[in-house]
Structure formats: C-alpha cells, structure tokens
Design a protein around this motif. Sequence first.
Motif, PDB file in Angstrom:
ATOM      1  N   TYR A 285     -13.623 -39.876  17.286  1.00 34.07           N
ATOM      2  CA  TYR A 285     -14.677 -40.726  17.098  1.00 34.07           C
ATOM      3  C   TYR A 285     -14.439 -41.781  15.816  1.00 34.07           C
ATOM      4  O   TYR A 285     -13.197 -41.535  15.155  1.00 34.07           O
ATOM      5  CB  TYR A 285     -16.068 -39.863  16.537  1.00 34.07           C
ATOM      6  CG  TYR A 285     -15.670 -38.755  15.517  1.00 34.07           C
ATOM      7  CD1 TYR A 285     -15.702 -39.245  14.247  1.00 34.07           C
ATOM      8  CD2 TYR A 285     -15.071 -37.563  15.708  1.00 34.07           C
ATOM      9  CE1 TYR A 285     -15.276 -38.353  13.009  1.00 34.07           C
ATOM     10  CE2 TYR A 285     -14.653 -36.827  14.711  1.00 34.07           C
ATOM     11  CZ  TYR A 285     -14.915 -36.827  13.379  1.00 34.07           C
ATOM     12  OH  TYR A 285     -14.544 -36.247  12.441  1.00 34.07           O
TER      13      TYR A 285
ATOM     14  N   ILE B   3     -14.643 -42.102   9.668  1.00 35.53           N
ATOM     15  CA  ILE B   3     -15.723 -42.080   8.477  1.00 35.53           C
ATOM     16  C   ILE B   3     -14.945 -41.965   7.222  1.00 35.53           C
ATOM     17  O   ILE B   3     -14.426 -40.789   6.878  1.00 35.53           O
ATOM     18  CB  ILE B   3     -16.882 -41.048   8.474  1.00 35.53           C
ATOM     19  CG1 ILE B   3     -17.606 -41.472   9.863  1.00 35.53           C
ATOM     20  CG2 ILE B   3     -17.661 -41.201   7.348  1.00 35.53           C
ATOM     21  CD1 ILE B   3     -18.406 -40.209  10.410  1.00 35.53           C
TER      22      ILE B   3
ATOM     23  N   HIS C  40     -22.519 -41.804   8.326  1.00 34.53           N
ATOM     24  CA  HIS C  40     -21.431 -42.209   9.342  1.00 34.53           C
ATOM     25  C   HIS C  40     -20.966 -43.518   8.772  1.00 34.53           C
ATOM     26  O   HIS C  40     -20.896 -44.463   9.289  1.00 34.53           O
ATOM     27  CB  HIS C  40     -21.722 -42.361  10.499  1.00 34.53           C
ATOM     28  CG  HIS C  40     -22.021 -40.841  11.346  1.00 34.53           C
ATOM     29  ND1 HIS C  40     -22.574 -40.683  12.380  1.00 34.53           N
ATOM     30  CD2 HIS C  40     -21.723 -39.647  11.035  1.00 34.53           C
ATOM     31  CE1 HIS C  40     -22.502 -39.319  12.851  1.00 34.53           C
ATOM     32  NE2 HIS C  40     -22.096 -38.873  11.746  1.00 34.53           N
TER      33      HIS C  40
ATOM     34  N   ASP D  26     -14.528 -37.933   6.996  1.00 33.82           N
ATOM     35  CA  ASP D  26     -15.009 -37.285   8.469  1.00 33.82           C
ATOM     36  C   ASP D  26     -14.040 -37.990   9.417  1.00 33.82           C
ATOM     37  O   ASP D  26     -14.584 -39.046   9.678  1.00 33.82           O
ATOM     38  CB  ASP D  26     -16.350 -37.381   8.469  1.00 33.82           C
ATOM     39  CG  ASP D  26     -16.899 -36.720   9.627  1.00 33.82           C
ATOM     40  OD1 ASP D  26     -16.242 -36.443  10.447  1.00 33.82           O
ATOM     41  OD2 ASP D  26     -17.915 -36.615   9.902  1.00 33.82           O
TER      42      ASP D  26
ATOM     43  N   ASP E  34     -13.032 -32.374  15.024  1.00 34.57           N
ATOM     44  CA  ASP E  34     -14.287 -32.862  14.116  1.00 34.57           C
ATOM     45  C   ASP E  34     -14.088 -32.155  12.787  1.00 34.57           C
ATOM     46  O   ASP E  34     -14.714 -31.037  12.490  1.00 34.57           O
ATOM     47  CB  ASP E  34     -15.612 -32.548  14.519  1.00 34.57           C
ATOM     48  CG  ASP E  34     -16.841 -33.616  13.970  1.00 34.57           C
ATOM     49  OD1 ASP E  34     -16.374 -34.242  12.913  1.00 34.57           O
ATOM     50  OD2 ASP E  34     -17.867 -33.744  14.298  1.00 34.57           O
TER      51      ASP E  34
ATOM     52  N   HIS F 188     -22.815 -29.173  15.300  1.00 36.11           N
ATOM     53  CA  HIS F 188     -23.040 -29.188  16.934  1.00 36.11           C
ATOM     54  C   HIS F 188     -21.864 -28.841  17.543  1.00 36.11           C
ATOM     55  O   HIS F 188     -21.042 -28.203  17.136  1.00 36.11           O
ATOM     56  CB  HIS F 188     -23.109 -30.785  17.154  1.00 36.11           C
ATOM     57  CG  HIS F 188     -21.889 -31.626  16.524  1.00 36.11           C
ATOM     58  ND1 HIS F 188     -20.618 -31.853  17.127  1.00 36.11           N
ATOM     59  CD2 HIS F 188     -21.628 -32.422  15.219  1.00 36.11           C
ATOM     60  CE1 HIS F 188     -19.836 -32.418  16.199  1.00 36.11           C
ATOM     61  NE2 HIS F 188     -20.499 -32.705  14.974  1.00 36.11           N
TER      62      HIS F 188
ATOM     63  N   THR G 271     -17.504 -35.432  20.943  1.00 38.07           N
ATOM     64  CA  THR G 271     -17.696 -34.724  19.635  1.00 38.07           C
ATOM     65  C   THR G 271     -19.040 -34.085  19.516  1.00 38.07           C
ATOM     66  O   THR G 271     -19.008 -33.218  19.125  1.00 38.07           O
ATOM     67  CB  THR G 271     -17.592 -35.965  18.654  1.00 38.07           C
ATOM     68  OG1 THR G 271     -16.541 -36.831  19.011  1.00 38.07           O
ATOM     69  CG2 THR G 271     -17.634 -35.470  17.254  1.00 38.07           C
ATOM     70  N   HIS G 272     -19.989 -34.477  20.199  1.00 38.25           N
ATOM     71  CA  HIS G 272     -21.310 -33.633  20.448  1.00 38.25           C
ATOM     72  C   HIS G 272     -21.417 -33.457  21.827  1.00 38.25           C
ATOM     73  O   HIS G 272     -21.688 -34.192  22.621  1.00 38.25           O
ATOM     74  CB  HIS G 272     -22.585 -34.669  20.010  1.00 38.25           C
ATOM     75  CG  HIS G 272     -22.474 -35.257  18.718  1.00 38.25           C
ATOM     76  ND1 HIS G 272     -23.203 -36.231  18.172  1.00 38.25           N
ATOM     77  CD2 HIS G 272     -21.693 -34.843  17.594  1.00 38.25           C
ATOM     78  CE1 HIS G 272     -23.014 -36.691  16.865  1.00 38.25           C
ATOM     79  NE2 HIS G 272     -22.106 -35.875  16.515  1.00 38.25           N
TER      80      HIS G 272
ATOM     81  N   GLU H  88     -20.886 -27.823   9.289  1.00 44.50           N
ATOM     82  CA  GLU H  88     -20.609 -28.913   8.130  1.00 44.50           C
ATOM     83  C   GLU H  88     -21.858 -29.132   7.432  1.00 44.50           C
ATOM     84  O   GLU H  88     -22.399 -30.064   7.403  1.00 44.50           O
ATOM     85  CB  GLU H  88     -20.486 -30.113   9.137  1.00 44.50           C
ATOM     86  CG  GLU H  88     -21.193 -30.440  10.313  1.00 44.50           C
ATOM     87  CD  GLU H  88     -21.162 -31.722  10.995  1.00 44.50           C
ATOM     88  OE1 GLU H  88     -20.885 -32.638  10.178  1.00 44.50           O
ATOM     89  OE2 GLU H  88     -21.043 -31.661  12.318  1.00 44.50           O
TER      90      GLU H  88
ATOM     91  N   GLU I 226     -16.380 -29.611   6.747  1.00 44.54           N
ATOM     92  CA  GLU I 226     -16.813 -29.543   8.007  1.00 44.54           C
ATOM     93  C   GLU I 226     -15.342 -28.694   8.862  1.00 44.54           C
ATOM     94  O   GLU I 226     -14.321 -29.375   8.520  1.00 44.54           O
ATOM     95  CB  GLU I 226     -17.080 -30.816   8.848  1.00 44.54           C
ATOM     96  CG  GLU I 226     -17.284 -30.647  10.296  1.00 44.54           C
ATOM     97  CD  GLU I 226     -17.464 -31.944  10.944  1.00 44.54           C
ATOM     98  OE1 GLU I 226     -17.164 -33.043  10.408  1.00 44.54           O
ATOM     99  OE2 GLU I 226     -18.068 -31.821  12.111  1.00 44.54           O
TER     100      GLU I 226
HETATM  101  N1  GLY Z   1     -18.335 -36.242  12.855  1.00 40.44           N
HETATM  102  C1  GLY Z   1     -18.791 -37.378  13.418  1.00 40.44           C
HETATM  103  C2  GLY Z   1     -20.008 -36.710  14.195  1.00 40.44           C
HETATM  104  O1  GLY Z   1     -20.355 -35.734  14.083  1.00 40.44           O
HETATM  105  O2  GLY Z   1     -20.684 -37.721  14.955  1.00 40.44           O
END
Ligand code: GLY
Length: 468
Positions: free
Chosen positions: A226, A229, A240, A257, A268, A351, A357-358, A393, A433
């Motif tokens: 992703y 960050i 973010h 991140d 992540d 998540h 990522t999600h 996280e 995280e």
């Molecule tokens: N670590 C980025 C996100 O969870 O969207």
Amino acid sequence: MSPAEAPDTSLLRARRDRASRSWDVRAGTVLIPSGAPLPIDGTDQVHDYHAHPEHAYLSGSREPSSVLAFDPVEGWVLFAPASTLEERVWTNAAPSRERLQVETGVEDIRTIEALVPWLELRRGNAVAVLGNADFIDHPERYRLPDLRALELSVDEGETERLRQLVSEQRRAKDPPELARMRAAASASVAGHLSGIGLARAGMSERQYQIEIESEFFRNGGSRTAYGSIVGGGPNGAVLHFSPTSRQFRDGDIVLVDAAAEVGGYASDVTRTFPIGPRFEGLQADLYDLVLATQQRAIEAAGPGVEYKDLHMAAAEQIAGGLADLGILRGTPSDLVDADAHALFFPHGLGHMIGLSTHDAGGCLAGRQPSDRFGLKYLRADLPLAPGYVVTIEPGIYFIDALLTDSERRDRYRDMVDWDRVDKLRGFGGIRIEDDILITETGTENLSGDLPSERSAIESLRAQALANG
Ligand code: GLY
C-alpha cells in the motif's frame, strides 16, 4: 519468480472446487473479472495495477483484463487477452495460453474475445459478477465490445451470496498463501530495521520512504503492499499520511506504516521511533501504553476469540491509560461506552490481511457493521480461526481534525482535560502494528522479528546515532 511464489495447481483446483460446491449454482453464470489497469492521460502508460483478490485467489492469475467464468455444466473457463504486436513492442507480452495453464491449472483457457459468444449461449441466465465489476460498464478495458446487446441481467442478491461464501473461504490462508505472507513480512521487517537505523534529523519523510521501500525490494518484495505512510512529528497524527519533503527534527517521533507485498500477498507493519536516542516524557508513557495494549491483544488472540472483543478490550486499556495520564476523565468502561477513547484511537484494532491489505474481513454473516464513532473503522467483526491473519495495531494520536471539532469538544466537555490536550496538539501519533497468524493453539507473529519493545527501539536508535 521466488520459491514462495511457485504455483500449486492442485491446490488452485481444490480452491475452485470448494467454491463451486459451496455456491451450489444450479443454473446461471458466474463471472469473476480481474480488473484492468487505468491509463494515465498524456502518456502511453498505466496506473499501478492490482488484480482483484477474488479473481487472483480462484484463478491463480494476476494478469489484467481477464475473466474467470463458471457455469455448472461447463465448469471453469479462463478468458485472457493475447498480447497485440504493439504491446509486445512497447510493454510486456501477456502470458501464453500454455503458461497460464501451467500457472492456474485451468484446463479451458480461451482468448478474451471468446467471452462474448460464450455469454451469448447463456443469454437469459442470471449472472453473478464477483471480482471487479468494472467489467459491466467498461468492457473496453477487457477489449470487448459494448455488452448491452447481450442483455446481461446481473443478480445482485446472488452476487452478494456468492461473494460472502468466497470471503469465508478466503479467510483461512493455505500453505502457499502463508509462504508468500511470511516472505512479505520478512521483507517488511528488513525495510523497517534498515529505516530505523538510517533516520536522522534533517532526513525528509520522502527520503525515508525511498530507503525503506528500496530495502523491501532488495529483500524480495515485488511491490509495496500500500502507499507507504511516513509521518514525522505532527504529521504522525494523520492516520494515512503520505510522505512529504518535511525533514525530521530533534525531538520528533516518526510513525512509519509501510510494508512489502510478495506474489500478490500483503504484509502491513508499523513502528514509531524517536529521532533522538530515546522517547522523551509523555512520548515514552504513550509508547508504553500503546505497546502494552498491542501485547495484551496479541496474547488474548487465538482461535474462537471474537476480534471485536479484542478491539473493545484495547479501547478500554487505552481509555484507562489516558485517564491515568490525566488526559481523559472517567472510568475506562464509561469512557468507551461514550466512545471518548476514539478521540485519540479513532480506528479499529486492525483488519484481516492477505491478497489485499484489508482482506476478506467484514462481518460474520448475519452481523451488521456499526457506525458508532468508536467502532465504525473496525474492519472485521468475526471469531478468529486457525489460518486467519489479522493485523493488531492500536494507536494514540493527537489529531487536529478531531480535537478542534466543536461538536466533539462539546460532547466530551467533561471527559477530556481540554487545556492539557490543547497543549499536546502537534505531538503526532504512535502506532505499533504486527501481522498475527492465528494457529490451532494460539498465534504466531509473522513480523515479530522486528523489535517493538521501547528499550529495543531506543537501543537501535542509540546505536545508529553512535555510528554517525
Ligand atoms: N496500513 C495501511 C492500511 O491499513 O490501510
């Protein structure tokens, strides 16, 4: 292709069999488009492309502009584009049918143009469209003509039913998926370790991004999972935050991140560290609170545990810690009942993670998401099970947008020491995280080789600064 990315076609076939059996589609057609890269105007290039996870999971292919199709009579067919001469000159050639067969185990592979007559033969069938629904309105992205003449009738209810079943199937990761996730986590750990050693006052967030990402790639990452960050000082409070030219300053803490992806599978990872050799004053107190919250959540996680319960316990721990520090006023349970903790911890505990990522999270069938201030970013409400990988996280932030919001200041008038909080604006944020695999007996921290103890982070920073 790294060993972690090697295809396992018998397993891919088993995934497809399991999906089609669970769907129990007696009549009708299922389409699972991959998505397609979006052109960048003014160039002949395209935006970064990521195959839709449902397509990638069931086909084993991450090639763009492809459609995996299923019908109960013919079974599975993969429609994929053949490359044009121009593409072979200017970009990459699409894989041949033979290579796709080897990689996906799908016996019946046809060119994408053959999808139109295939659909024509099924005119009048209800169609479920999983994957990327851009296919319906933008067939040109798949090199197909206007599909309106086919009068496709997309059955939204059936689409939702099948999607829920695929999500349930995708939640527990199988061994090849876990191999990729371990490889991704390990590249991420290498990047963070290198970054924590390189950060100095005067380095910009952008420079830091370049350093950490290059280390992901040197360690086998095929992509960043992703947008990285990187927030130094006050920027760490933007959940973010995209890296800028702001330079780190003495006294800053930096929230990073960022993580690698391998073979389509994400990791992540977040760490927060001081630019100096140690966290100072409240930075240390809040770091310890976030870390203790994360550690307790990881210890409590395991098969059968409700993810939402972990979130609620973390919210109470953060509320209690902030009350002990004089920032909030009230008992932890009253503060959480009122969502007051969410002024400082406005996101969910984490998540599910995997092909996105999600990934495949959401609510267990029959549950509804909440729009409560303290719950609306909880991205999974389900019991954990072996094979699930979730992020844990927690974080604490001093976010201008929330702390200057008059409605919230009024609502939490008596629960917050606003004079104190106003002095802390500009503090930034702290998040820690890791990626946690749920096992038969407990958990395994896939990113656990990256230290998170305050003393370990401080010793990495002190060592780095001593080296000049
Ligand atoms: N670590 C980025 C996100 O969870 O969207």
